[in-house]
Design a protein around this motif. Structure first.
Motif, mmCIF file in Angstrom:
data_model
loop_
_atom_site.group_PDB
_atom_site.id
_atom_site.type_symbol
_atom_site.label_atom_id
_atom_site.label_comp_id
_atom_site.label_asym_id
_atom_site.label_seq_id
_atom_site.Cartn_x
_atom_site.Cartn_y
_atom_site.Cartn_z
ATOM 1 N N SER A 95 -154.887 -51.461 77.538
ATOM 2 C CA SER A 95 -153.490 -51.374 77.972
ATOM 3 C C SER A 95 -153.250 -50.090 78.757
ATOM 4 C CB SER A 95 -152.559 -51.413 76.747
ATOM 5 O OG SER A 95 -152.751 -52.599 75.996
ATOM 6 N N HIS A 119 -147.729 -58.587 90.195
ATOM 7 C CA HIS A 119 -147.038 -57.687 89.270
ATOM 8 C C HIS A 119 -146.735 -58.405 87.956
ATOM 9 C CE1 HIS A 119 -146.907 -55.466 92.856
ATOM 10 N NE2 HIS A 119 -145.678 -55.752 93.268
ATOM 11 N N LEU A 145 -150.195 -59.590 81.132
ATOM 12 C CA LEU A 145 -151.464 -59.152 80.568
ATOM 13 C C LEU A 145 -151.266 -57.914 79.698
ATOM 14 C CD1 LEU A 145 -154.533 -59.676 80.577
ATOM 15 C CD2 LEU A 145 -154.707 -58.112 82.520
ATOM 16 N N LEU A 146 -150.436 -56.990 80.157
ATOM 17 C CA LEU A 146 -150.188 -55.767 79.402
ATOM 18 C C LEU A 146 -149.488 -56.081 78.072
ATOM 19 C CD1 LEU A 146 -150.207 -52.679 79.272
ATOM 20 C CD2 LEU A 146 -148.059 -52.675 80.531
ATOM 21 N N TRP A 179 -157.923 -52.653 72.403
ATOM 22 C CA TRP A 179 -156.801 -53.280 73.114
ATOM 23 C C TRP A 179 -155.841 -52.233 73.671
ATOM 24 C CZ3 TRP A 179 -157.581 -57.683 74.968
ATOM 25 C CH2 TRP A 179 -158.217 -58.699 74.267
ATOM 26 N N TYR A 188 -153.153 -49.764 87.494
ATOM 27 C CA TYR A 188 -152.487 -50.658 88.445
ATOM 28 C C TYR A 188 -151.610 -49.899 89.439
ATOM 29 C CZ TYR A 188 -150.190 -54.821 90.262
ATOM 30 O OH TYR A 188 -149.716 -55.810 91.086
ATOM 31 N N ALA A 199 -154.575 -50.371 82.204
ATOM 32 C CA ALA A 199 -153.694 -51.168 83.065
ATOM 33 C C ALA A 199 -152.474 -50.364 83.502
ATOM 34 C CB ALA A 199 -153.260 -52.433 82.331
ATOM 35 N N ILE A 200 -151.896 -49.603 82.561
ATOM 36 C CA ILE A 200 -150.695 -48.826 82.877
ATOM 37 C C ILE A 200 -150.991 -47.761 83.934
ATOM 38 C CG2 ILE A 200 -149.039 -47.163 81.936
ATOM 39 C CD1 ILE A 200 -149.154 -48.719 79.301
ATOM 40 N N MET A 243 -152.009 -57.631 75.664
ATOM 41 C CA MET A 243 -152.978 -56.690 75.101
ATOM 42 C C MET A 243 -152.327 -55.788 74.061
ATOM 43 S SD MET A 243 -155.488 -55.639 78.279
ATOM 44 C CE MET A 243 -154.163 -54.977 79.306
ATOM 45 N N VAL A 244 -151.103 -55.325 74.320
ATOM 46 C CA VAL A 244 -150.401 -54.504 73.330
ATOM 47 C C VAL A 244 -150.120 -55.310 72.064
ATOM 48 C CG1 VAL A 244 -148.257 -53.278 72.847
ATOM 49 C CG2 VAL A 244 -149.393 -52.953 75.049
ATOM 50 N N VAL A 261 -149.820 -58.804 85.770
ATOM 51 C CA VAL A 261 -150.217 -57.564 85.106
ATOM 52 C C VAL A 261 -149.288 -57.268 83.937
ATOM 53 C CG1 VAL A 261 -150.441 -55.068 85.400
ATOM 54 C CG2 VAL A 261 -151.329 -56.600 87.147
ATOM 55 N N VAL A 262 -147.975 -57.513 84.113
ATOM 56 C CA VAL A 262 -147.028 -57.272 83.027
ATOM 57 C C VAL A 262 -147.335 -58.185 81.836
ATOM 58 C CG1 VAL A 262 -144.618 -57.499 82.326
ATOM 59 C CG2 VAL A 262 -145.178 -56.408 84.494
#
Length: 265
Positions: free
Chosen positions: A225, A16, A22-23, A221, A232, A228-229, A26-27, A19-20
């Motif tokens: 994102s 988790h 990474l998110l 990007w 995941y 991913a949101i 990317m943002v 992923v956070v």
């Protein structure tokens, strides 16, 4: 739900967190590209606005010792400079590319009629077979150069470092450069840009008025994102459902075994 408690185990918590991170990355990259786009648009607008201003002698716009704000105020202005080159003080700005070739800029101080000097980006040259910069002597005698004011600190790569020795000499040196578009008389070995010779010197092209790929990169990007949101949680839901089914199957098997044991007893 209880069957999803395994998602709180250390291994899943690390997933988790990854992923956070990474998110967020990317943002941030998406907004960084948008900032780059705004900077490019602001620069393009500045170039176009300065192009509408009259051509002026560079000595009327700048004095030795002027600060960064003064240089920024005349950046991209069209100027002329008349004087004689000090070819012995030429510096090479390496790691330049132009038209697919690797080479260097030649920057030579031009002593103006007032006695002040200004560094002139005379043009781009290639490299010899041993990696040295092609020797391109400057025009002799009085020369008039027409071009754009360039801020040395705004140049990319190693340019500010390579030019620093020329600007640090004092002796009435102006704090900006002139990127030459034309020279009268012309450079001795100036060549046709469409058919450059190995030992030729080519004018450095003016700033390109394009927005570049920044908007496209920003959109990419943000799309990553969004994936991913949305993706995941769906993956977690699918894993939880599969784990829940496995638990249900084990519970059913245990009940069947208990039933058999009771009847067998």
């Amino acid at each position: 739900m209880a069957k999803a408690r395994f998602l709180l185990r250390p291994r899943w918590l690390l997933s988790h967190l990854f992923v956070v991170v990474l998110l967020v990355t990317m943002v941030s990259l998406g907004f960084w590209q948008l900032r780059r786009l705004d900077e490019k648009r602001d620069r393009n607008a500045l170039v176009e606005a300065r192009a509408d201003q009259p051509v002026a002698p560079v000595g009327e716009l700048l004095d030795p010792g002027d600060d960064d704000a003064t240089v920024d105020g005349v950046r991209y202005r069209s100027v002329t400079a008349t004087g004689t080159y000090d070819d012995t003080a030429t510096v090479a700005v390496r790691n330049r590319t132009q038209d697919g070739f690797t080479g260097a800029w030649l920057v030579t101080p031009l002593r103006l009629e007032s006695g002040e000097r200004v560094g002139v980006i005379r043009g781009f040259v290639g490299l010899e077979s041993d990696g040295s910069v092609v020797d391109a002597p400057a025009p002799e005698g009085e020369v008039t150069v027409t071009g754009l004011v360039a801020d040395p600190d705004g140049l990319d790569g190693t340019a500010p470092h390579d030019i620093a020795p020329l600007l640090d000499t004092g002796d009435g040196i102006l704090p900006a450069l002139v990127r030459a578009d034309e020279s009268d008389p012309p450079e001795p070995n100036a060549a046709d840009p469409t058919r450059p010779e190995p030992a030729s010197i080519l004018p450095v092209p003016p700033p390109e008025l394009s927005e570049g790929p920044h908007l496209g990169y920003a959109v990419q990007w943000f799309i990553f994102s969004a994936i991913a949101i949305v993706g995941y949680p769906l993956v977690l839901r699918r894993v939880a459902a599969r784990r829940g089914k496995e638990v249900d199957d084990r519970d059913e098997l245990d009940r069947e075994l208990d039933e058999l044991l009771r009847h067998g007893g």
